[in-house]
Design a protein around this motif. Structure first.
Motif, PDB file in Angstrom:
ATOM      1  N   ALA A 230      40.151  25.243  37.324  1.00  7.39           N
ATOM      2  CA  ALA A 230      40.645  26.382  36.253  1.00  7.39           C
ATOM      3  C   ALA A 230      39.407  27.456  36.133  1.00  7.39           C
ATOM      4  O   ALA A 230      38.214  26.823  36.520  1.00  7.39           O
ATOM      5  N   PRO A 231      39.576  28.615  36.049  1.00 11.80           N
ATOM      6  CA  PRO A 231      38.246  29.318  35.430  1.00 11.80           C
ATOM      7  C   PRO A 231      37.940  29.138  34.148  1.00 11.80           C
ATOM      8  O   PRO A 231      38.581  28.525  33.553  1.00 11.80           O
ATOM      9  N   PRO A 232      36.514  29.430  33.965  1.00  7.57           N
ATOM     10  CA  PRO A 232      35.842  29.233  32.598  1.00  7.57           C
ATOM     11  C   PRO A 232      37.013  29.729  31.409  1.00  7.57           C
ATOM     12  O   PRO A 232      37.462  30.833  31.775  1.00  7.57           O
ATOM     13  N   SER A 233      37.179  28.967  30.356  1.00 10.23           N
ATOM     14  CA  SER A 233      38.121  29.405  29.421  1.00 10.23           C
ATOM     15  C   SER A 233      37.962  30.428  28.845  1.00 10.23           C
ATOM     16  O   SER A 233      38.764  31.174  28.030  1.00 10.23           O
ATOM     17  N   ASN A 234      36.643  30.981  28.604  1.00  6.75           N
ATOM     18  CA  ASN A 234      36.164  32.155  27.983  1.00  6.75           C
ATOM     19  C   ASN A 234      35.819  33.345  28.841  1.00  6.75           C
ATOM     20  O   ASN A 234      35.383  34.383  28.469  1.00  6.75           O
ATOM     21  N   ALA A 235      36.123  33.262  30.168  1.00  6.78           N
ATOM     22  CA  ALA A 235      36.049  34.221  31.143  1.00  6.78           C
ATOM     23  C   ALA A 235      37.051  35.397  30.894  1.00  6.78           C
ATOM     24  O   ALA A 235      37.787  35.452  32.027  1.00  6.78           O
ATOM     25  N   TYR A 236      37.176  36.118  29.870  1.00  5.65           N
ATOM     26  CA  TYR A 236      38.175  37.301  29.650  1.00  5.65           C
ATOM     27  C   TYR A 236      37.806  38.186  30.700  1.00  5.65           C
ATOM     28  O   TYR A 236      36.653  38.613  30.992  1.00  5.65           O
ATOM     29  N   LEU A 237      38.957  38.934  31.355  1.00  7.30           N
ATOM     30  CA  LEU A 237      38.742  39.689  32.449  1.00  7.30           C
ATOM     31  C   LEU A 237      39.211  41.253  32.082  1.00  7.30           C
ATOM     32  O   LEU A 237      39.788  41.511  31.037  1.00  7.30           O
ATOM     33  N   THR A 238      38.350  42.140  32.955  1.00 11.39           N
ATOM     34  CA  THR A 238      38.802  43.565  32.564  1.00 11.39           C
ATOM     35  C   THR A 238      39.676  43.833  33.765  1.00 11.39           C
ATOM     36  O   THR A 238      39.584  43.013  34.630  1.00 11.39           O
ATOM     37  N   GLU A 239      40.180  45.124  33.606  1.00  6.41           N
ATOM     38  CA  GLU A 239      41.121  45.719  34.612  1.00  6.41           C
ATOM     39  C   GLU A 239      40.245  45.544  36.158  1.00  6.41           C
ATOM     40  O   GLU A 239      40.983  45.444  37.177  1.00  6.41           O
ATOM     41  N   GLU A 240      39.181  45.966  35.970  1.00  7.43           N
ATOM     42  CA  GLU A 240      38.135  46.037  37.107  1.00  7.43           C
ATOM     43  C   GLU A 240      37.827  44.691  37.883  1.00  7.43           C
ATOM     44  O   GLU A 240      37.784  44.696  39.139  1.00  7.43           O
ATOM     45  N   ASP A 241      37.794  43.686  37.071  1.00  5.58           N
ATOM     46  CA  ASP A 241      37.592  42.534  37.456  1.00  5.58           C
ATOM     47  C   ASP A 241      38.584  41.907  38.270  1.00  5.58           C
ATOM     48  O   ASP A 241      38.569  41.133  39.232  1.00  5.58           O
ATOM     49  N   LEU A 242      39.975  42.412  38.316  1.00  6.10           N
ATOM     50  CA  LEU A 242      40.776  42.199  39.206  1.00  6.10           C
ATOM     51  C   LEU A 242      40.623  42.574  40.558  1.00  6.10           C
ATOM     52  O   LEU A 242      41.402  42.150  41.326  1.00  6.10           O
ATOM     53  N   ASN A 243      39.665  43.433  40.730  1.00  4.21           N
ATOM     54  CA  ASN A 243      39.412  43.654  42.143  1.00  4.21           C
ATOM     55  C   ASN A 243      38.502  42.908  42.688  1.00  4.21           C
ATOM     56  O   ASN A 243      38.038  43.009  44.176  1.00  4.21           O
ATOM     57  N   LYS A 244      37.971  41.814  41.952  1.00  2.94           N
ATOM     58  CA  LYS A 244      37.017  40.798  42.529  1.00  2.94           C
ATOM     59  C   LYS A 244      37.525  39.359  42.691  1.00  2.94           C
ATOM     60  O   LYS A 244      38.605  39.212  41.938  1.00  2.94           O
ATOM     61  N   PRO A 245      37.018  38.508  43.385  1.00  2.00           N
ATOM     62  CA  PRO A 245      37.382  36.986  43.339  1.00  2.00           C
ATOM     63  C   PRO A 245      37.088  36.606  41.950  1.00  2.00           C
ATOM     64  O   PRO A 245      36.212  36.795  41.092  1.00  2.00           O
ATOM     65  N   GLU A 246      38.024  35.715  41.658  1.00  2.00           N
ATOM     66  CA  GLU A 246      38.046  34.891  40.343  1.00  2.00           C
ATOM     67  C   GLU A 246      37.654  33.496  40.703  1.00  2.00           C
ATOM     68  O   GLU A 246      38.402  32.877  41.538  1.00  2.00           O
ATOM     69  N   VAL A 247      36.422  32.922  39.901  1.00  2.01           N
ATOM     70  CA  VAL A 247      35.887  31.679  40.415  1.00  2.01           C
ATOM     71  C   VAL A 247      36.571  30.592  39.724  1.00  2.01           C
ATOM     72  O   VAL A 247      36.673  30.817  38.396  1.00  2.01           O
ATOM     73  N   TYR A 248      36.867  29.602  40.163  1.00  2.24           N
ATOM     74  CA  TYR A 248      37.623  28.400  39.530  1.00  2.24           C
ATOM     75  C   TYR A 248      36.844  27.221  39.885  1.00  2.24           C
ATOM     76  O   TYR A 248      36.234  27.097  40.824  1.00  2.24           O
ATOM     77  N   TYR A 249      36.631  26.436  38.724  1.00  2.15           N
ATOM     78  CA  TYR A 249      35.706  25.288  38.851  1.00  2.15           C
ATOM     79  C   TYR A 249      36.750  24.098  38.522  1.00  2.15           C
ATOM     80  O   TYR A 249      37.809  24.293  37.825  1.00  2.15           O
ATOM     81  N   PRO A 250      36.480  22.745  38.954  1.00  7.43           N
ATOM     82  CA  PRO A 250      37.387  21.903  38.816  1.00  7.43           C
ATOM     83  C   PRO A 250      37.191  21.394  37.277  1.00  7.43           C
ATOM     84  O   PRO A 250      36.271  21.339  36.435  1.00  7.43           O
ATOM     85  N   LEU A 251      38.237  20.779  36.600  1.00  7.33           N
ATOM     86  CA  LEU A 251      38.384  20.619  35.313  1.00  7.33           C
ATOM     87  C   LEU A 251      38.859  18.951  35.053  1.00  7.33           C
ATOM     88  O   LEU A 251      39.874  18.546  35.198  1.00  7.33           O
ATOM     89  N   LYS A 252      37.848  18.179  35.039  1.00  6.56           N
ATOM     90  CA  LYS A 252      38.251  16.858  35.216  1.00  6.56           C
ATOM     91  C   LYS A 252      37.504  16.236  34.054  1.00  6.56           C
ATOM     92  O   LYS A 252      36.340  16.295  33.690  1.00  6.56           O
ATOM     93  N   VAL A 253      37.976  15.180  33.334  1.00 11.18           N
ATOM     94  CA  VAL A 253      37.352  14.434  32.296  1.00 11.18           C
ATOM     95  C   VAL A 253      37.312  13.070  32.487  1.00 11.18           C
ATOM     96  O   VAL A 253      38.247  12.460  32.876  1.00 11.18           O
ATOM     97  N   LYS A 254      36.119  12.448  32.486  1.00 12.17           N
ATOM     98  CA  LYS A 254      35.940  11.054  32.757  1.00 12.17           C
ATOM     99  C   LYS A 254      35.649  10.332  31.525  1.00 12.17           C
ATOM    100  O   LYS A 254      35.068  10.776  30.511  1.00 12.17           O
ATOM    101  N   VAL A 255      35.681   8.836  31.618  1.00 13.80           N
ATOM    102  CA  VAL A 255      35.415   7.976  30.355  1.00 13.80           C
ATOM    103  C   VAL A 255      34.418   6.810  30.975  1.00 13.80           C
ATOM    104  O   VAL A 255      34.749   6.317  32.229  1.00 13.80           O
ATOM    105  N   CYS A 256      33.399   6.679  30.229  1.00 10.99           N
ATOM    106  CA  CYS A 256      32.547   5.768  30.444  1.00 10.99           C
ATOM    107  C   CYS A 256      32.960   4.305  29.906  1.00 10.99           C
ATOM    108  O   CYS A 256      33.267   4.192  28.806  1.00 10.99           O
TER     109      CYS A 256
END
Ligand code: ZN
Length: 407
Positions: free
Chosen positions: A20-46
């Motif tokens: 998923a992209p960072p949850s607070n990375a709100y985009l502008t119209e211009e941002d749509l001309n650029k790649p959007e970076v996605y990061y793994p979203l995984k939660v572990k338990v110790c």
């Protein structure tokens, strides 16, 4: 990866939401001309200390942009909550003009202004320029830094130890929770009090609140793990309250380990409830993913059914948790045309990943649609109350968590 608290290798996945992209990375119209970076979203338990934590990944630093869009003062119910807390704690601790209060993650001064009005000196710690500037305009001094052991020590050296240190919805957001806790210990006067509020892991599991998982949210906390982390840092949790905020939070009261105040019965009662709910049983964690998947499937079935019927669905609240839900479900503007949000900083932008446009709440009245999906389910009652006019027009309100429900 090893546990951020106890350094045990992490073997078990609690929840895997793909990328998923960072949850607070709100985009502008211009941002749509650029790649959007996605990061793994995984939660572990110790399985040694039971700290539930996001998995580390490459380039985590790139995640935190300076123009963080969340202003605490946007939510009326959160402001009320802050006022009630301030009145209560000032009375309980007998704070006055000789006292000193520190709030970590002071945001736009939504809380410290109550202390300032009561004549109690305070200091905000807030690394985000846009929100810190608003607090400073209210006359609240702000250190634009991240809090941790180093800053705690500097505050001590400057004679700025606090009678009260407050941390609302910051403890779960710090990457190095041990270092942050050492900072609390350092900056606390002898006899001083720490209060921290954070969403309760027990409620997350009970209510299947998987959408509260996002990258900036590093830890998912129980009283058991917080008590343990405090003890290692030379602190003690002496009281706890269960709050309805954010779908069910804990407010813990901490002090130095050798403080004369005795530990209240509420502490053992919450610890007991956590144990009974299986928070120290690996199976509890391993059974969570199918519940998140069912919620996603039910939401998608609903959206697809409405689309086929020619009905329109809008959303309310461009919250981080909404982004987690919509991105996990793969929802795009063909299923949800727009989302309304009261936060000015978000209006005119697009939701990360889903690219759903964010509009001013007045558009709820200007546009025609059949359903309003409330993404921040924790303020659903407030949203329904504020939008009674829509209901009389035939719009139905929907929430997706803990299950698809019509309000
Ligand atoms: Zn651990």
């Amino acid at each position: 990866m090893n546990c951020r608290h106890c350094n045990t290798p992490l073997k078990h996945t609690f929840l895997d939401l793909g990328f998923a992209p960072p949850s607070n990375a709100y985009l502008t119209e211009e941002d749509l001309n650029k790649p959007e970076v996605y990061y793994p979203l995984k939660v572990k338990v110790c399985d040694s200390c039971w700290l539930v934590q996001t998995e580390d990944y490459a380039n985590a630093d790139a995640l935190f942009t300076p123009e963080y869009a969340y202003f605490s003062s946007t939510s009326a119910s959160w402001l009320d909550h802050a006022k009630r807390y301030s009145d209560q704690i000032i009375k309980e601790l007998g704070l006055n003009s000789q006292s000193f209060v520190i709030e970590v993650a002071s945001n736009d001064g939504y809380l410290l202004k109550n202390f300032a009005q009561a004549g109690i000196p305070g200091l905000g710690i807030e690394p985000t320029d846009s929100t810190a500037a608003v607090a400073e305009q209210l006359g609240i001094p702000v250190r634009r830094e991240f809090f941790g052991a180093a800053l705690g020590k500097r505050l001590t050296d400057e004679g700025k130890q606090a009678n009260l240190i407050i941390g609302n919805n910051v403890y779960a957001h710090v990457p190095d929770i041990n270092d942050f806790t050492r900072g609390l210990k350092a900056a606390l006067k002898p006899g001083g009090t720490i209060t921290l509020e954070f969403p309760h892991l027990k409620r997350l599991i009970e209510q299947a609140q998987f959408d509260t998982v996002y990258h900036e949210h590093f830890s998912y906390l129980s009283l058991q793990i917080v008590s343990r982390i405090f003890a290692v840092a030379g602190l003690r949790v002496w009281n706890v309250e269960e709050l309805p905020t954010h779908g069910g939070s804990l407010r813990i009261y901490g002090c130095h380990q050798d403080d004369p105040r005795s530990t209240q019965a509420a502490v053992s009662s919450v610890l007991q409830a956590e144990f009974q709910h299986g928070l120290q049983d690996l199976n509890t964690y391993l059974k969570f993913q199918p519940r998140a998947d069912k919620i996603k499937d039910d939401l998608l079935s609903f959206l697809i059914a409405q689309k086929r019927l020619g009905k329109k669905v809008a959303a309310y609240g461009a919250a981080a948790k909404g982004n987690t839900l919509l991105n996990y479900a793969g929802v795009k503007p063909d299923m949800i045309e727009f989302v309304c949000d009261a936060a000015q900083a978000k209006q005119g932008k697009l939701m990360p990943g889903s690219h759903i446009p964010i509009l001013h709440p007045s558009e709820m009245l200007n546009r025609t649609f059949d359903y309003a999906l409330i993404l921040p389910w924790n303020i659903a009652a407030e949203v329904v109350h504020q939008n009674k006019a829509l209901r009389s027009r035939g719009v139905r309100f929907v929430t997706a968590i803990p299950q698809l429900a019509f309000l």
